[in-house]
Design a protein around this motif. Sequence first.
Motif, PDB file in Angstrom:
ATOM      1  N   ALA A   1      -1.413   2.219   4.666  1.00  0.00           N
ATOM      2  CA  ALA A   1      -2.678   2.924   4.439  1.00  0.00           C
ATOM      3  C   ALA A   1      -3.608   2.073   3.577  1.00  0.00           C
ATOM      4  CB  ALA A   1      -2.424   4.272   3.773  1.00  0.00           C
TER       5      ALA A   1
ATOM      6  N   LEU B   1       2.143  10.478   2.914  1.00  0.00           N
ATOM      7  CA  LEU B   1       0.926  10.018   2.236  1.00  0.00           C
ATOM      8  C   LEU B   1       0.495  11.019   1.162  1.00  0.00           C
ATOM      9  CD1 LEU B   1      -0.776   7.506   2.432  1.00  0.00           C
ATOM     10  CD2 LEU B   1      -2.267   8.683   4.062  1.00  0.00           C
TER      11      LEU B   1
ATOM     12  N   ARG C   1      -7.673   6.938  -0.047  1.00  0.00           N
ATOM     13  CA  ARG C   1      -7.135   5.650   0.372  1.00  0.00           C
ATOM     14  C   ARG C   1      -7.729   4.495  -0.443  1.00  0.00           C
ATOM     15  NH1 ARG C   1      -5.587   8.097   5.127  1.00  0.00           N
ATOM     16  NH2 ARG C   1      -4.211   6.876   6.495  1.00  0.00           N
TER      17      ARG C   1
END
Length: 938
Positions: A892, A916, A928
Amino acid sequence: MSAPTDDLLERERELAQLDALVDEAVAGRGGLALIEGPAGIGKSRLLAALRERAADRMLVLGARCGELERDFSFGAVRQLFEPLLRADAGGCERPNLLVGAAAPAAGVLGGPAADDATAAAEGSFAVLHGLYWATLELAEERPLLLAFDDLQWSDRPSLRFLAYLARRLESTPVLVAMTVRSTDPGSDPNLLAEIAADPLCVPVRPGPLTDAAVAALVRARLGAPADARFCDACEEATGGNPLLLHQLLRALADDGVRPLAGEAATVREIGPRAVARSVLRRLTRLSPETLAVARAVAVLGDSASLAAVGRLAELEEPQVARAAGELARADILQADPPLGFVHPLVRDAVYRDLSTAERELAHGRAAAALAAAGAADQQVAAQLVHAPCRGDAATVALLRDAAREASRRGGPESAVTYLARALDEPPAAAERTPVLLELALAESEMSAPLSALHLREAYDGLSDPAARASACFALVQSLLFTGGASEGAELARRTAAELSGDQLEERRMLESMQLLAVSFGAADPDNLWARALAEPPPAGGELGTKLLLAAIAFVRSAAARPVAEVLPVLETALEGDVLLHSRNGMMWSAAMVALTLSESPRTRAFLEAARAETYRRGGVFATASVEIWEGAWLLGTGDLADAGDALREALRLQDPWGADARGTSWSRGLIGQHGLLSGHDAATVRAELGEPPADDDESDGAVHWRTAQARLLLREGDAAGALALAELMGRTSRHLDHPAWRPWQSLAASALARLGRREEALAAIDGELALAERIGAPALIGRTQRLRGELEGADGIERLRAAAELLAATPARLERAFALASLGGALRRAGHPGDAREPLRAALELAEACGAAPLVEQVRSDLYAAGARPRSAALAGAAALTAREGRVAELAAEGRTNREIAQTLFVTPKTVEVHLSSAYRKLDIRSRRELSGALASG
């Protein structure tokens, strides 16, 4: 939603269930609807209603399975997807549907062959994963409904796909709706049961019509008033089954029967055979050409082309079209294309009206008609399966071609059916052995016992030594997992002796299997195991050499040789990715275990590459191999949740493949150890462990099973029982010395200490510590030092501190948690509660992050005893990430989307989302953009 129509009488409850499932799927919560019941109860009509009601909210794809088409590989799946590949409703092609992770499905769905070899669909498991991703790609455009009618007659490859998809539907906008005839066992009862048992599956069971509904339909068809006794007779004759009632009333109407009390006897006489009588009577009133078309469609199956029907019925296509119209008006064929009967019971009436001999001859003519029309070999072969055997060489050749195509496209079940039929034809004497060998290799993907049976016969019929070596390799692999390790090892030894001096690669391939057979309890008369330890390994070489090198690396690691003696052999074995591209699960297993036991930093990368290779091109056995050893590695790192998922998936794949109790003892033993670390209760752990090995079982799998059982006995306070089991481990499997692979001395030490035999306990753990130090693997040394320190009590505090520090530099987070917990506990008991709190808090955080519930409980208790209040906050920062969370976070941070990460790691998008989210929480970030910095600071 629209109101129920007359042919959905008394189906409001079922329609409400289906409407709710549509709402859930549109909201992104996928599921399964299983509409089940006897023939004629209205399952297909409910499925049709579902499709109509969902059409304005979902992309609707449908397939209708047929009893005669169950041998056509991925036939049901093709019905779903192929119309989309030709063109969607707007005439736009979908060139991107079968790319990336979905590429292995291209061959199944008739897409262009991929130039990239890694994208070719050459393994059944890879095809399932490709179809899964093709499904997700469609659902990305619009919520998706996949409707399967008469699923009990589906081909087995399509059923495997449904079982695979079902376990991955959560958090996807996909609804799978299926009808299943409850009175028919179907193509594969086990797969059907697996689908039905899925937690997301909602059963929808339409019941028979009530007396009031039956009476209403009688009045509607035969006129009012209708006598109550006549209506009761109709209900009694049909059991309230809507289709049977419909056909009965049609037959009564055709005969001019009025709904009077005196006609009840007529109802009872017609009732049991209402469908056949009604259909056949209608057919007799039609032209001979129309009857020929009905019979041709019955033989060819639903969706037959006009051209094929015309060839079989010996009619021109315009004549077939006119006949199809007549049959539709007679309520025998569907009015809309493709050609098909209005109900399977109607088709059965037409098909069963032919004698057995007439049916067989008709299937033979159908095969010829399809071949003449240019149909695919598999379509022709599906007809030949039901045709008479004539000893025809062309038939054998076509069936073999169809089998090769089915295997290449990921449908080994169909390949097995075609090749078994080819043997029945029979082939010429010179062709029998090649056909047997092809059959056995196709079976190796779905049934180890069947594969071994036919491989033995094929092996005996081969004369070329190289061909015998290849067959022997496959046979030994099947024998290892079906109780034939000794037989397999001896067979490999004899076959290797037949090879000439220039057949070095073949000989090494067989020697690798002899080495691995020792791990399954086989004898080693040639002392290959000792030679693998003493002699220099071969250099370079091709696949046979690479296989042998992987086996030698495994032998050296299992025998507790220093890491410096193992890793160079592994490096040579893994050069050029020859092993990976072989797609051989046995040798992957050898390499993976050697990497793991040696604590190689390359382990994760190899596991990821092997997983990718498997999901692109691999089969069931290779996939099970990857899952079990990735699960074992995750267990070692303390990633308990993902380890459990991987280990259970391995066992789920092994069971239907036919592995026996010895063959599954590796995965069962590791699952049992996982259960103990995770805090499963004793009954659950015993259920997970399953059947115990025999006392004389020398296999590595028996060691894993006994390790879990001994730890369970220790947890229950049965030190004497644990000691007896540890001593049995010490007497057996003497080819193993690695303490992580055969920890009998540490288990004995724990049991002896509890029995008050301290000096014996220290001697036992010292033996294991000496092996760990000889190997030179830091996590193993840290674990053994921790166990030694625990036995030393107050004198072991510094040893425990050193163990915790050593483990801090390894990926073995759970082992470090154990070391810190032991250190904190020892300090507290030694009268230093203040000093104990810091290691105990660190242990608590690590144990919570790993999901080790028993350790969490133990550490909390020690913290309270040390005068501290345990914090509820879990470990934070990059160090808190599990192995899979860390890999997801890395990808990511590189800018990959969730879907791209899922495709890279061959997991579901939901798995990526969960990992995540957990990473964000542990790293205390929200996007992110912050990942790179958070990972770097960790």
